[in-house]
Write an enzyme that holds these catalytic residues in place. Sequence first.
Site, PDB file in Angstrom:
ATOM      1  N   PRO C 106       0.653  -1.140  -0.078  1.00 18.90           N
ATOM      2  CA  PRO C 106      -0.135  -0.069   0.158  1.00 18.90           C
ATOM      3  C   PRO C 106       0.772   1.197  -0.028  1.00 18.90           C
ATOM      4  O   PRO C 106       1.878   1.365   0.643  1.00 18.90           O
ATOM      5  CB  PRO C 106      -0.714   0.032   1.280  1.00 18.90           C
ATOM      6  CG  PRO C 106      -0.787  -1.459   1.682  1.00 18.90           C
ATOM      7  CD  PRO C 106       0.395  -2.018   1.113  1.00 18.90           C
ATOM      8  N   GLY C 108       2.077   4.618   0.942  1.00 19.52           N
ATOM      9  CA  GLY C 108       1.939   5.280   2.401  1.00 19.52           C
ATOM     10  C   GLY C 108       1.938   4.380   3.634  1.00 19.52           C
ATOM     11  O   GLY C 108       1.793   4.491   4.602  1.00 19.52           O
ATOM     12  N   CYS C 109       2.240   2.989   3.416  1.00 15.07           N
ATOM     13  CA  CYS C 109       2.385   1.896   4.238  1.00 15.07           C
ATOM     14  C   CYS C 109       3.660   1.968   5.093  1.00 15.07           C
ATOM     15  O   CYS C 109       4.763   2.004   4.320  1.00 15.07           O
ATOM     16  CB  CYS C 109       2.288   0.742   3.765  1.00 15.07           C
ATOM     17  SG  CYS C 109       2.038  -0.769   5.020  1.00 15.07           S
ATOM     18  N   VAL C 110       3.751   2.089   6.352  1.00 17.37           N
ATOM     19  CA  VAL C 110       4.892   2.428   7.198  1.00 17.37           C
ATOM     20  C   VAL C 110       5.419   1.114   7.854  1.00 17.37           C
ATOM     21  O   VAL C 110       4.712   0.433   8.124  1.00 17.37           O
ATOM     22  CB  VAL C 110       4.914   3.730   8.002  1.00 17.37           C
ATOM     23  CG1 VAL C 110       5.192   4.716   7.128  1.00 17.37           C
ATOM     24  CG2 VAL C 110       3.652   3.728   8.811  1.00 17.37           C
TER      25      VAL C 110
END
Lengths: 102, 133, 110
Positions: C106, C108-110
Site C-alpha cells: 500500500p 503510504g504503508c510504514v
Amino acid sequence: MSTLHTVNKSPFDGTSLSSALGLALPGDAVLLIEDGVVGARKGSSAAKAIEASLASCKVYVLGPDVAARGMKAEDLVSGVESVDYAGFVDLAANHARTQSWL
Amino acid sequence: MSDAKKFLYLNRKAPYGTIYALESLEVVLIGAAFEQQVSLAFVDDGVYQLMAGQNTKGSGFKNFSNTYKALGDYDVRNLYVEKESLDERGLSVDDLMPITHDTDDEEDLPSIMVVSRAEMAKVMSEQDVVLSF
Amino acid sequence: MGYHFNGQDIAHDEEGYLTDLSQWNADLALLIAKDENVAMTDEHWEVVNFLREYYDEYQIAPAIRVLTKALAKKMGPEKSSNKYLYELFPYGPAKQACKIAGLPKPTGCV
C-alpha cells in the site's frame, strides 16, 4: 503573511515566470534564480511583465546566477534588486512561505 | 486537528510527459496519512492531470487518473483548478473527471472547484506550506 | 525470487509482493497465504476481494485507515474494526492482505 516566489526557469522555456507573476499578491516577493534570471534582462520580452509587477511586488535576482550568465547589474530591469546567497536565505526567512515555480 | 497545518500541493505539469504528476499524487497519498489539511491546486498544464477519458493503453504508461477519485477516501476534499489555465487550453470543467468526496453528513459532494486566478492567489496565501510539482 | 506454482515460477519482490499483478489467481493467493501462515476463510476472502476491487477502481492499494473506513461503509462496523482485521491478518491487514491479493504494497504503508 506574504509569500516568496522563486522562479528557476527561463521565461523562454515555459510559463513559470508568467504564472508566478500572475499569482503573486501585492506585497509578495519574486526571486529569479538559475535560468530564471534571464527574464530580468532589460529589453527582453519578459521585461514588461517584470516592470508591471514591480508596482506591487518586490523582484529580486540571485546575483551569482546573473553573473554566471554574463550579465551585469546595469543589464537588469531597473527596480530589480540583486541578492547573494545570504540574501536568498534572508528572503526565505522573512516570508511566511516559499513557493517554487518549477 | 487544531494544530494541523494547511498543505497545498501545486501541480503545473501534464501527466505522463514527466514524472511530476505521479510523484505529486504519491506524496499526497503518503502525506494524507499524517492528518494535515491537504488541498491540491491545478495550474497551467497541471489541469491535464484531471482530464476525463485518459487512455494509456497505446502508450504503455500506467494510467493513474482514477487514483484522483480515491483522494476523498484520504480526506483530501479540495481540488482547486484555475479557470484561466482551462480557458488558455480550450478546456472547460466538463472536460474533467467527476471527483467526489463524502463528509460525515453528506455523500458525493464535488471535490473540484474552478477558481479564478485571483481566487487561486488567495487560496495559496492562506497555506502554511506550498509544495510544488 | 518467485512462488513455485503449477510448475511455474511467479516472480515477486524482496518482500513477497507479486511483480506482475496479472499473474494472480485464487489458487496462487492460497499459496501466498500459506507462506504468510494465514489460513484463508470466507472472512479473509471478503477483505482480499475488497482490496482487489478497490485496486481495480482506483489503481492503488489503500492505506489501512482508508481500508477500514471503506470496509465499514460496505460491510458495517463489526467487519471493519482494526481488531477484526488484525485477527484475520496478524502482520497487518493492509500489508498481508494486499500481498495475498496480488497487489503492490500500500502507498503510504510504514
